[in-house]
Scaffold this active site. Structure first.
Site, short mmCIF file in Angstrom:
data_model
loop_
_atom_site.label_atom_id
_atom_site.label_comp_id
_atom_site.label_asym_id
_atom_site.label_seq_id
_atom_site.Cartn_x
_atom_site.Cartn_y
_atom_site.Cartn_z
N GLU A 137 -0.81 7.82 -7.70
CA GLU A 137 0.59 7.88 -8.13
C GLU A 137 1.37 8.86 -7.27
O GLU A 137 0.81 9.60 -6.45
CB GLU A 137 0.65 8.29 -9.61
CG GLU A 137 0.06 7.23 -10.52
CD GLU A 137 0.16 7.59 -12.00
OE1 GLU A 137 0.44 8.77 -12.33
OE2 GLU A 137 -0.04 6.67 -12.81
N GLU A 166 -6.54 -1.59 -6.86
CA GLU A 166 -6.94 -2.86 -6.26
C GLU A 166 -6.41 -2.97 -4.83
O GLU A 166 -7.14 -3.31 -3.90
CB GLU A 166 -6.42 -4.04 -7.09
CG GLU A 166 -6.96 -4.08 -8.51
CD GLU A 166 -6.07 -3.37 -9.52
OE1 GLU A 166 -5.50 -2.30 -9.19
OE2 GLU A 166 -5.95 -3.89 -10.64
N CYS A 186 -2.19 -6.03 -11.89
CA CYS A 186 -0.75 -6.30 -11.97
C CYS A 186 -0.43 -7.45 -10.99
O CYS A 186 -1.26 -7.85 -10.17
CB CYS A 186 0.06 -5.04 -11.64
SG CYS A 186 0.14 -4.65 -9.88
N CYS A 246 -0.71 -6.76 -7.23
CA CYS A 246 -2.10 -6.82 -6.78
C CYS A 246 -2.61 -8.26 -6.75
O CYS A 246 -3.34 -8.65 -5.84
CB CYS A 246 -2.99 -5.95 -7.66
SG CYS A 246 -2.72 -4.19 -7.37
#
Ligand SMILES: [Zn+2]
Length: 127
Positions: A39, A50, A83, A86
């Protein structure tokens, strides 16, 4: 794979969401390449585990079609799907029948194919 993913979770950098993710890409040549979410205070600069694992593999010289499976673990109590950013990157490098395998900290697993989680991908044929 469960133990490696649990250990890898410690490397995740998630001070904002506290939601750690680890991913390991299995290559067709038998190599395993790790990734974690990283992050950033500028949230949009965050990269998922990923994509981190996949881009690391590409940096090592692997090409589309070299990828066999991807294993994913999250720090929460539930299994989590990749997500859609990804999923888009997964469709770029993995075969349609490659495995996307969600692994829980207690060893539970759910396996999907790339086709199942990305039935209508945007790819080079759309350009
Ligand atoms: Zn993602």
């Amino acid at each position: 794979m469960k133990d490696q993913l649990i250990k890898l979770l410690d490397c995740a950098y998630a001070p904002y969401s506290k939601f750690k993710v680890s991913a390991i890409v299995e290559m067709k040549d038998g190599k395993y390449i790790p990734g974690v979410n990283v992050e950033n205070a500028s949230y949009g600069a965050t990269i998922c585990a990923e994509r981190n694992a996949i881009t690391t593999a590409v940096s090592m010289g692997y090409k589309a079609g070299d990828f066999r499976n991807i294993y994913i673990m999250v720090s929460g109590d539930n299994l989590s799907m990749p997500c859609f950013m990804c999923r888009q990157v997964i469709t770029e490098f993995f075969d349609k029948d490659s495995g996307v395998i969600l692994v829980g900290k207690n060893g539970e697993m759910e396996k999907y194919t790339v086709s199942e989680i990305c039935p209508y991908p945007f790819d080079k044929n759309d350009l």
